[in-house]
Enzyme design. Structure first.
Site, mmCIF file in Angstrom:
data_model
loop_
_atom_site.group_PDB
_atom_site.id
_atom_site.type_symbol
_atom_site.label_atom_id
_atom_site.label_comp_id
_atom_site.label_asym_id
_atom_site.label_seq_id
_atom_site.Cartn_x
_atom_site.Cartn_y
_atom_site.Cartn_z
ATOM 1 N N VAL A 17 -6.264 -24.912 23.579
ATOM 2 C CA VAL A 17 -7.573 -25.548 23.768
ATOM 3 C C VAL A 17 -7.430 -27.051 23.973
ATOM 4 O O VAL A 17 -7.965 -27.624 24.916
ATOM 5 C CB VAL A 17 -8.490 -25.271 22.562
ATOM 6 N N ASP A 35 -0.840 -34.443 17.913
ATOM 7 C CA ASP A 35 -0.426 -33.206 17.254
ATOM 8 C C ASP A 35 0.593 -33.546 16.185
ATOM 9 O O ASP A 35 1.424 -34.448 16.370
ATOM 10 C CB ASP A 35 0.170 -32.230 18.268
ATOM 11 N N ARG A 40 6.330 -30.381 19.785
ATOM 12 C CA ARG A 40 5.280 -30.179 20.782
ATOM 13 C C ARG A 40 4.987 -31.483 21.518
ATOM 14 O O ARG A 40 4.872 -31.506 22.749
ATOM 15 C CB ARG A 40 4.017 -29.655 20.104
ATOM 16 N N THR A 86 -8.390 -22.183 13.775
ATOM 17 C CA THR A 86 -9.168 -21.710 12.623
ATOM 18 C C THR A 86 -8.854 -20.219 12.444
ATOM 19 O O THR A 86 -9.609 -19.359 12.895
ATOM 20 C CB THR A 86 -10.684 -21.932 12.839
ATOM 21 N N THR A 121 -13.513 -22.874 16.376
ATOM 22 C CA THR A 121 -14.503 -21.852 16.017
ATOM 23 C C THR A 121 -14.705 -21.803 14.515
ATOM 24 O O THR A 121 -13.742 -21.690 13.746
ATOM 25 C CB THR A 121 -14.054 -20.472 16.513
ATOM 26 N N CYS A 261 -9.293 -15.303 19.177
ATOM 27 C CA CYS A 261 -10.750 -15.364 19.223
ATOM 28 C C CYS A 261 -11.429 -14.046 18.868
ATOM 29 O O CYS A 261 -12.052 -13.931 17.819
ATOM 30 C CB CYS A 261 -11.201 -15.829 20.610
ATOM 31 N N ARG A 332 -0.559 -14.984 19.377
ATOM 32 C CA ARG A 332 -1.444 -15.055 18.215
ATOM 33 C C ARG A 332 -2.161 -13.728 17.972
ATOM 34 O O ARG A 332 -2.859 -13.225 18.839
ATOM 35 C CB ARG A 332 -2.461 -16.190 18.394
#
Length: 425
Positions: A17, A35, A40, A86, A121, A261, A332
């Site tokens: 995202v 980050d 990364r 999240t 979220t 999600c 994920r």
């Protein structure tokens, strides 16, 4: 307000995202991508995005984009956009720790007039009930007097090269009418599809969490239908194609429901519902069905093997795909791992092959050693778990080269014609 005419933006969290968001804002504003993962940040500075969401050319085209892992590097910014994960914990309760940690870190650099926008979220109310108190406590500033908040839920679809960030309508909101307008105007700079300004942060939070809850429930319905039709010896795909000739029939298909999600967001909503005294039934029923599909597939495969008198103990099984969806490396909450774990209980030998997934990520996240290549005449069963383009390019005769003479092919993703496989959802 703090440099309100020329905002300097910090994007907190550079995953699926955050990075595309930072890249787009970096084309029009001074932007810092932050980050806590040093590797990364180093990777992105070198022009490499291993999520494959952003190309090297896109990284270099954002002329005002830089990267940092030290929170003090953000002290000149005045708009902070939080895009941290999240997830849920082992008991399927919301894990807000990444969000809390990010809020505490921002509290150290927050100044008067600054705006903190959350994209992660959450359940309705979390921004103002959980995040804002952390910002106040660390910064010593007062909410809606010294600093402000906004919420604009992410709608990134990993691996989707058609629906990109600028071409997806963005829901926006702010903690005051003025801030709501400013947040909406800010996103209009990079969102060509337009924005939808919600009346409050809580409305925007609720809108996000039900988007994926709706999809989860629709897929759960089709998954349950596929179980019923299998008992009836009906092909689910054929039934859905026939039903789909009606103009208002929704084109959902059965499958494994993973990712960050659809398989997670409903638990945020049910958590909040239970906290206010309402026991959700339909939403949790859908979650139970979708979470059961991995073991269901394993059961179907072992039954097909038994019917062909293939000895299951010590059998060799190949699973094609580990990512949670096609044509992306995202692991994920992949539910492919449920098939793997269930089949291990039968004392089978399992290879997983996925050309998209980083072998180190597979090992670190799930303890799985990915197969480097496929061997001919090796497998008693093959499960097509993910519809990667490489698998779709492989015709059924090529796939069968990797099978023993007596074998089972189970096609979760309907990559191959019905008559060429032994079973599918």
């Amino acid at each position: 307000m703090n440099d309100s005419i020329h905002p300097h933006i910090a994007v907190i969290g550079l995953g699926y995202v955050g990075l595309p968001l930072a890249v787009e804002f970096g084309k029009v504003r001074k932007t810092i991508g932050f980050d806590i993962n040093l590797d990364r940040v180093s990777e992105l500075i070198s022009g490499v995005d291993k999520t494959q969401e952003v190309s090297p050319e896109e990284l270099t085209s954002s002329v005002d984009l830089s990267f940092a892992s030290d929170i003090t590097a953000l002290s000149d910014c005045n708009i902070y956009i939080v895009t941290v994960p999240t997830p849920i914990d082992g008991h399927k309760n919301p894990n807000l720790q990444p969000l809390i940690s990010a809020s505490r870190a921002l509290g150290e650099v927050l100044a008067k007039g600054d705006i903190v926008i959350y994209e992660s979220t959450v359940y309705p109310g979390a921004t103002e009930e959980v995040c804002v108190p952390e910002l106040e406590a660390i910064s010593g500033l007062k909410f809606n007097e010294d600093f402000f908040a906004g919420y604009s839920p992410e709608r990134i679809n990993p691996g989707d090269k058609t629906h990109r960030l600028p071409s997806i309508i963005k829901v926006t909101s702010g903690s005051t009418p003025e801030i709501s307008e400013r947040v909406d105007t800010l996103y209009q700079e990079i969102i060509t599809a337009g924005t939808h300004k919600a009346s409050s942060i809580r409305v925007a939070e609720a809108a996000k969490v039900i988007e994926n809850t709706q999809r989860d429930l629709n897929i759960a319905l089709i998954n349950e239908l596929s179980k019923i039709f299998a008992i009836m010896n009906l092909d689910t795909q054929e039934v859905l194609e026939a039903a789909g000739t009606k103009w208002n029939f929704l084109p959902f298909r059965p499958g494994l429901v993973g990712g960050h999600c659809i398989s997670v967001d409903p638990y945020y909503l049910t958590h909040k519902a239970q906290a206010i005294g309402y026991q959700p039934e339909v939403i949790l029923a859908g979650r139970r069905i979708n979470d059961s599909m991995g073991s269901y597939v394993a059961e179907r495969v072992t039954k097909l093997m038994t019917r062909k008198r293939i000895h299951i103990v010590d059998s060799k099984i190949l699973i094609l795909g580990l990512a949670f969806k096609e044509n992306c490396p995202d692991l994920r909450n992949t539910r492919v791992i449920d098939i793997h774990e269930e089949l291990l209980d039968y004392h089978t030998s399992i290879d997983i092959y996925d050309p998209w997934v980083d072998p180190k990520d597979a090992l670190n996240n799930y303890g799985v050693h990915l197969a480097e290549k496929l061997e001919e005449n090796k497998y008693d069963a093959i499960i097509v778990a993910v519809g990667h383009q490489q698998f779709k390019a492989m015709d059924i005769s090529e796939l069968k080269k990797y099978c023993k003479k007596e074998h089972v092919i189970f096609d979760i993703k309907h990559v191959y014609p019905k008559e060429s496989v032994d079973g599918r959802l």
